[in-house]
Design an enzyme around this catalytic site. Structure first.
Site, mmCIF file in Angstrom:
data_model
loop_
_atom_site.group_PDB
_atom_site.id
_atom_site.type_symbol
_atom_site.label_atom_id
_atom_site.label_comp_id
_atom_site.label_asym_id
_atom_site.label_seq_id
_atom_site.Cartn_x
_atom_site.Cartn_y
_atom_site.Cartn_z
ATOM 1 C CG HIS A 1 -5.876 1.998 5.165
ATOM 2 N ND1 HIS A 1 -5.461 2.974 6.031
ATOM 3 C CD2 HIS A 1 -4.852 1.113 5.050
ATOM 4 C CE1 HIS A 1 -4.223 2.691 6.425
ATOM 5 N NE2 HIS A 1 -3.826 1.576 5.841
ATOM 6 C CD GLU B 1 -3.014 5.636 6.702
ATOM 7 O OE1 GLU B 1 -2.902 5.653 5.465
ATOM 8 O OE2 GLU B 1 -2.165 5.138 7.470
ATOM 9 C CG ASN C 1 -1.711 1.214 1.423
ATOM 10 O OD1 ASN C 1 -1.798 2.046 0.527
ATOM 11 N ND2 ASN C 1 -2.330 1.355 2.595
ATOM 12 C CD1 TRP C 2 3.619 1.036 -2.858
ATOM 13 C CD2 TRP C 2 3.829 2.335 -4.684
ATOM 14 N NE1 TRP C 2 4.451 0.394 -3.743
ATOM 15 C CE2 TRP C 2 4.596 1.155 -4.868
ATOM 16 C CE3 TRP C 2 3.799 3.284 -5.690
ATOM 17 C CZ2 TRP C 2 5.334 0.922 -6.039
ATOM 18 C CZ3 TRP C 2 4.537 3.060 -6.851
ATOM 19 C CH2 TRP C 2 5.304 1.894 -7.017
ATOM 20 C CE LYS C 3 -0.180 3.308 4.747
ATOM 21 N NZ LYS C 3 -0.192 3.473 6.178
ATOM 22 N N GLY D 1 2.287 2.318 10.791
ATOM 23 C CA GLY D 1 3.266 3.391 10.626
ATOM 24 C C GLY D 1 3.954 3.796 11.917
ATOM 25 N N GLY E 1 2.702 -1.024 4.340
ATOM 26 C CA GLY E 1 2.766 0.381 3.956
ATOM 27 C C GLY E 1 4.202 0.809 3.704
ATOM 28 N N GLY E 2 4.841 1.384 4.721
ATOM 29 C CA GLY E 2 6.175 1.980 4.573
ATOM 30 C C GLY E 2 7.182 1.084 3.872
ATOM 31 C CD GLU F 1 -3.630 -2.404 7.422
ATOM 32 O OE1 GLU F 1 -2.485 -2.584 7.044
ATOM 33 O OE2 GLU F 1 -4.295 -1.414 7.098
ATOM 34 C CB SER G 1 4.936 -1.700 12.089
ATOM 35 O OG SER G 1 4.543 -0.362 12.313
HETATM 36 P P1 PGA Z 1 2.706 0.364 7.676
HETATM 37 O O1 PGA Z 1 1.261 0.586 7.028
HETATM 38 O O2 PGA Z 1 3.267 -0.924 7.112
HETATM 39 O O3 PGA Z 1 3.520 1.573 7.251
HETATM 40 O O4 PGA Z 1 2.528 0.284 9.143
HETATM 41 C C1 PGA Z 1 0.388 -0.495 6.859
HETATM 42 C C2 PGA Z 1 -0.898 -0.012 6.256
HETATM 43 O O5 PGA Z 1 -1.354 1.068 6.621
HETATM 44 O O6 PGA Z 1 -1.505 -0.681 5.403
#
Ligand code: PGA
Length: 254
Positions: A98, A100, A11-13, A174, A233-234, A168, A212
């Site tokens: 998600h 977010e 997930n590149w966000k 993050g 994500g990251g 999640e 994470s």
């Molecule tokens: P993260 O994000 O790996 O940076 O914690 C995961 C996500 O939000 O899907």
């Protein structure tokens, strides 16, 4: 019974501009070309990059997904992207609900369910995210919260083919904090039981863990019962890291 091929979803966000993002996608695709039976690779870039990446990865070795879609199929909805548009541009998946979006944009379970229905109608696999915030876990309410999200976000016609569930914990996204393997084991067993009767062929439905995920913790997470992949994500913004995570998938015993 668990699902042998893990789904590794990046997930590149809201990250990525032009050429550099193309290079990242190409590096991941190249690394995936020696097909590994242990995992399927999915990249979910921002909408603006999907077309460019689709042009670079034209052999399907890496699947593409959107990060959200509208509950509507078309019309006067300024700024929104419809599920048929994602399908049209070459996406096979879409992330929905998600944290977010749930917490940053106030999305309700009912809206997420409507979006998942739109995704299914367009022929996309919906990755429906669930997870509790820190205060809810501290109060011991994580199963109540996730149970309600499952009960109200999953559409009636969900199947193991068109739906993936991603757990999640919001406090792990993050932050560098990861749920303990015991917590993941317990929650994923809870989710597996919770989707019985809600998702056709629930035993074969992929359940992802996200929050994470890094090369250093991926092997333990991916070896946990009922963890059929990860949502990253990251670490998905570095080809070496996402490939190290993918390759931490357990070897399949035929
Ligand atoms: P993260 O994000 O790996 O940076 O914690 C995961 C996500 O939000 O899907």
């Amino acid at each position: 019974m668990s699902i042998p091929r893990k789904l590794i979803a990046g997930n590149w966000k809201m990250n990525g501009l032009g050429r550099k993002s193309g290079e990242l996608a190409a590096a991941v695709a190249d690394a995936c070309r020696s097909v590994d039976p242990r995992f399927d690779m999915l990249i979910c870039p921002p909408f603006t990059l999907i077309s460019c990446i689709r042009g670079i990865i034209d052999d399907g070795v890496v699947k593409l997904g959107g990060q959200d879609c509208s509950p509507e199929a078309a019309g006067a909805f300024t700024g929104d992207i419809a599920a048929p548009m994602l399908k049209d541009i070459g996406c096979a998946f879409v992330i929905l609900g998600h944290s977010e979006r749930r917490h940053g944009h106030g999305e309700s379970n009912e809206l997420i369910r409507a979006k998942a229905e739109a995704a299914h109608a367009a022929g996309l696999v919906a990755i429906i995210c669930v997870g509790e915030i820190k205060e809810e876990r501290q109060a011991g309410q994580e199963k109540d919260v996730v149970g309600k999200q499952l009960a109200n976000s999953i559409p009636a016609l969900a199947t193991s083919e068109n739906t993936v569930i991603a757990y999640e914990p919001v406090w792990a996204i993050g932050t560098g904090l990861t749920a303990t393997p015991e917590d993941v084991l317990e929650m994923h067993a809870f989710i597996r039981a919770g989707i019985a009767g809600k998702i056709a062929n629930s035993e074969q439905t992929r359940l992802l863990y996200g929050g994470s995920v890094k090369p250093g913790n991926a092997a333990e997470l991916l070896a946990t019962a009922n963890v059929d992949g990860v949502l990253v994500g990251g670490a998905s913004l570095k080809a070496d890291d996402i490939m190290a995570i993918a390759k931490a998938s357990p070897v399949i015993n035929a």
